[in-house]
Write a protein that holds these residues in place. Structure first.
Motif, short mmCIF file in Angstrom:
data_model
loop_
_atom_site.label_atom_id
_atom_site.label_comp_id
_atom_site.label_asym_id
_atom_site.label_seq_id
_atom_site.Cartn_x
_atom_site.Cartn_y
_atom_site.Cartn_z
N LEU A 252 0.84 -1.20 0.00
CA LEU A 252 0.00 0.00 0.00
C LEU A 252 0.87 1.24 0.00
CD1 LEU A 252 -2.80 1.49 0.48
CD2 LEU A 252 -2.28 1.29 2.92
N THR A 253 0.58 2.16 -0.90
CA THR A 253 1.17 3.50 -0.87
C THR A 253 0.03 4.50 -0.84
OG1 THR A 253 1.28 3.74 -3.28
CG2 THR A 253 3.18 2.75 -2.18
N ASP A 254 0.20 5.57 -0.10
CA ASP A 254 -0.89 6.54 -0.04
C ASP A 254 -0.38 7.93 0.29
OD1 ASP A 254 -0.34 6.56 2.69
OD2 ASP A 254 -2.19 5.58 3.29
N ARG A 255 -1.27 8.88 0.08
CA ARG A 255 -1.09 10.25 0.52
C ARG A 255 -2.41 10.67 1.14
NH1 ARG A 255 -2.13 15.59 -0.92
NH2 ARG A 255 -0.43 17.07 -0.67
N LEU A 256 -2.40 10.95 2.44
CA LEU A 256 -3.62 11.32 3.13
C LEU A 256 -4.07 12.72 2.74
CD1 LEU A 256 -2.65 10.11 6.71
CD2 LEU A 256 -3.96 8.86 4.99
N SER A 257 -5.33 13.00 3.00
CA SER A 257 -5.81 14.38 2.89
C SER A 257 -4.96 15.27 3.78
CB SER A 257 -7.27 14.46 3.32
OG SER A 257 -7.65 15.81 3.55
N THR A 258 -4.59 16.43 3.29
CA THR A 258 -3.77 17.34 4.08
C THR A 258 -4.59 18.52 4.62
OG1 THR A 258 -3.07 18.41 2.02
CG2 THR A 258 -1.60 16.74 2.96
N TYR A 259 -5.89 18.31 4.72
CA TYR A 259 -6.77 19.30 5.35
C TYR A 259 -6.85 18.98 6.84
CZ TYR A 259 -11.23 21.27 6.93
OH TYR A 259 -12.21 21.92 7.63
N TYR A 260 -6.22 19.85 7.66
CA TYR A 260 -6.18 19.63 9.10
C TYR A 260 -7.30 20.34 9.85
CZ TYR A 260 -1.77 17.12 9.27
OH TYR A 260 -0.80 16.17 9.13
#
Length: 743
Positions: A252-260
């Motif tokens: 698995l590779t991912d990039r999470l949402s970067t809305y904090y």
């Protein structure tokens, strides 16, 4: 992208709450008459039948009906039908479950008044470490089911799950013939979901399945840009009826949402209040102009790479004895580098890391990065023995469990309170950059070694009464090392310690009838410091958190299978809680108590109409002397992010007018919740509605259409206590259209 707004489409058939497929026929005395009418109905619904055996229920092989616990299973047909792109959305449909979190704490749930690391997340029954930082949002295309166990499960899994456990089960190959599956979906915010996979029986004894899926989106908040790629392969070898081997690997590779989150501001200064979202006794709120803005930097990072091979071996030398061994290895690399905290500046005097004055009315931002490398190896061996005990039928499981986790964490942040600042109406401005005090990183190598013995037992006292029990004893060794920025060892915060938690559960299950059972159970749990492995330092606690739960419930099928239902009452008490009192520290704060009621049901009116739903009531409060941080006394306060009432309702009209068309609607309700320990912030309740349709265009091919949050309701999804100056907005109205094929 994760949508938290509602339960999504269930076009093919009934979106039930508990059991995914069952059949019913006419009463026996009318059998001939009914056969003449050819009235035999097969219903597909949302979870496993009462007689099915879920993996999450333990190693005794008990059915849902005879497990002394609340268990919910969401199988892949339902996940496909509703359009769940990530497993969190599936788990949200279980009674009393809600999710939220942020990119800093992904895959976070609320169950029975608890959240964060008090909800255990597994992958095929394997523990990978603390939930909020180790686990990732998973693509459902690669999964066979999402299984939810409510309440403590230390006896089963050795970790301090207090509110519940969620297990993501991957797909197995089939031996009957070759299968192929495909999915493509497009929706609002340039959201794409795609998947392709298949299963092939290589020989009569060997089969293989491979699946690949990808999700991507611009995000409903500009610049969030989440995406993931998940590749799974599983081989099953069955050379004899007595032996089988299952080898699986997940990449698995991912990039999470970067809305904090969106910053809270004093409305007396800013005006422009966005209504219907929250109430604050301190006069805080969100302005209309700041909604849907992303206050992170231009080049944020919240990514990971995860590789997990597993091997399951099962051998049954006799019909009364079975051995099972599970071995696994985990490698993970995770990266966060963001502006995560956004604080509205109300008065002069604040400065940024460069010494520049921050004008009132601007938003001060931090910088924070965490780089992790994790290696883990583990093995579980157990044996099942069926025998008679004093003339009573008995099944005993005895085994051992061991794992080794080595995690190296580099972290850093500027010495200044604020790295820089941005205007309230700006988005994604400024680079990540570097600031004084941020580099070199502070390194924290941590080693956790656990060895345990466990047993489970079920004794059939009478044909209607079973007594279920279990026990687990752990030797848990934690070695926490911290290093200063100059590379020197920090002995003041580093420590080594051995813990020996022991936990048990016991409870009877009684069959009122063949299809109706009642149960009661008493369960204990301990939270090891590993549940805060990234935060705990020397002197911040002196013992493990301890939990006990009492639960009673009933499960049954009525009206010849047309109506199925389950109800549970529970009471949970937890003491010596570890809570975060800063971005990089924790403290022992006191106790928490939670009690509530959960109900779920599914009603099949006729072959074309199905109505299903669930509702849960939760009362959760902190005990006396609960101080989560300096100056905050939360004694007796409601627990943040815990709604008192959650409810889901689905209605499906299948094969409309005998056309290959299904129509349906769903509703999700979340009552008001507190957003902080002091209970000065209240997140308002919301109800969201979705509508959906499915056209069965060709055998094995279905076109789905769906509109989520039809009323475009604005609501607060989450208020993280780690980021008290901001809240996370939920998704607005969106649409999607997809094509799914299976052959």
């Amino acid at each position: 992208m994760r949508h938290f707004s509602l339960s999504k489409a269930l076009p093919l058939a009934a979106a039930a709450v508990f059991y995914p497929s069952f059949s019913f026929a006419a009463p026996q005395e009318d059998k001939n008459h009914q056969q003449n009418k050819a009235e035999h109905i097969t219903v597909h619904s949302r979870s496993q039948p009462l007689k099915e055996t879920p993996a999450i229920g333990g190693k005794l092989g008990l059915s849902i009906q005879h497990s002394p616990a609340t268990i919910d299973v969401i199988d892949r047909s339902v996940m496909n039908q509703r359009g769940y792109a990530h497993a969190e959305e599936a788990a949200d449909s279980a009674p009393g479950v809600s999710s939220g979190g942020s990119p800093g704490s992904p895959a976070q749930f609320v169950m029975r008044g608890f959240s964060g690391n008090q909800i255990l997340m597994l992958r095929d029954g394997i523990y990978y470490g603390p939930t909020t930082m180790v686990n990732r949002p998973l693509n459902t295309f690669n999964l066979q089911s999402v299984q939810v166990l409510q309440g403590p499960s230390s006896v089963l899994y050795g970790q301090g799950a207090v509110g519940g456990t969620v297990d993501m089960r991957t797909r197995d190959p089939a031996f009957d013939h070759a299968h192929a599956n495909a999915l493509v979906s497009y929706g609002s915010f340039n959201t794409w979901n795609a998947g392709i996979g298949g299963s092939v029986p290589v020989t009569d004894t060997l089969a293989i399945r491979t699946d690949f899926s990808r999700t991507s989106s611009n995000g409903y908040v500009k610049g969030a840009d989440p995406h993931s790629n998940d590749f799974t392969t599983t081989l099953i070898w069955k050379p004899t009826r007595k032996f089988s081997a299952r080898f699986s690997i997940d990449y698995l590779t991912d990039r999470l949402s970067t809305y904090y989150g969106t910053p809270l501001v004093p409305l007396s200064e800013t005006g422009g209040r966005a209504g219907g979202l929250l109430h604050s006794s301190q006069g805080l709120g969100i302005t209309r102009s700041s909604m849907w803005h992303n206050y992170n930097v231009k080049n944020p990072q919240a990514s990971s790479t995860n590789v997990t091979p597993t091997l399951h071996l099962q051998w049954q030398p006799t019909k009364h004895i079975t051995f099972h061994n599970k071995s696994y290895f985990v490698y993970a690399k995770r990266r966060w580098n963001n502006a995560e905290t956004y604080s509205y500046i109300s008065s002069p005097g604040a400065t940024d890391a460069a010494g520049n004055a921050i004008a009132p009315g601007r938003v001060g931002r931090d910088r924070f990065y965490v780089y992790m490398n994790q290696h883990q190896v583990g093995d579980t061996l157990d044996g099942t023995l069926d025998f008679s005990l004093f003339g009573l039928k008995n099944r005993l499981v005895v085994g051992g469990d061991a794992y080794y986790i080595r995690l190296i964490r580099d972290r850093g942040f500027p010495d200044a309170t604020y790295a820089d600042s941005v205007a309230l109406d700006s988005s994604n401005t400024g680079p990540t950059a570097g600031f004084a005090g941020e580099y070199p990183s502070r390194k924290s190598p941590t080693t956790m070694i656990d060895a345990a013995v466990f047993m489970e037992d079920v004794i059939t006292v009478t044909s209607k009464l079973r007594l279920v029990g279990g026990y687990r004893y752990d030797w848990l060794h934690l070695d926490r090392q911290n290093y200063n920025q100059n590379g020197s060892f920090n002995a003041a915060s580093s420590f080594k310690k051995l813990y020996n938690p022991s936990n048990f559960r016991i409870g009877p299950v009684y069959d009122l009838t063949k299809n109706i059972s009642i149960y009661g159970v008493f369960t204990t749990a301990d939270d090891p410091p590993g549940s805060n492995i990234f935060l705990v330092n020397k002197g911040q606690f002196n013992r493990l958190s301890h939990t006990r739960q009492g639960e009673i419930g009933a499960k049954g099928s009525f009206w010849h299978g047309r109506f199925t239902s389950a109800i549970a009452f529970y009471d949970i008490r937890r003491t010596h809680i570890l809570v975060a009192n800063g971005q990089d520290s924790v403290t022992t704060a006191g106790g928490q108590k939670s009690r509530g009621l959960e109900w779920q049901g599914n009603l099949v009116l006729n072959p074309h109409w199905n109505i299903s739903g669930n509702v849960a009531y939760t009362w959760s409060r902190y005990g006396s002397s609960f101080y989560p941080s300096a100056g905050v006394n939360a004694s007796g306060n409601a627990v943040p992010n815990v709604p008192a009432v959650t409810a889901n309702l689905w209605a499906v009209w299948s094969r409309v007018e005998n056309l290959p068309l299904d129509l349906g609607a769903g509703m999700r309700y979340i009552s008001s919740r507190k957003g902080d320990y002091a209970n000065t912030l209240t997140l308002k309740d919301y109800a969201l509605v979705n509508v959906f349709a499915a056209w069965h265009a060709y055998k094995g091919v279905t076109v789905y259409g769906r509109i989520d949050n039809v009323g475009n309701k604005h609501f607060i999804q989450w208020a993280s206590t780690d980021y008290p100056s901001e809240v996370i907005l939920g998704a607005p109205r969106s649409f999607s259209i997809s094509v799914q094929a299976g052959f």
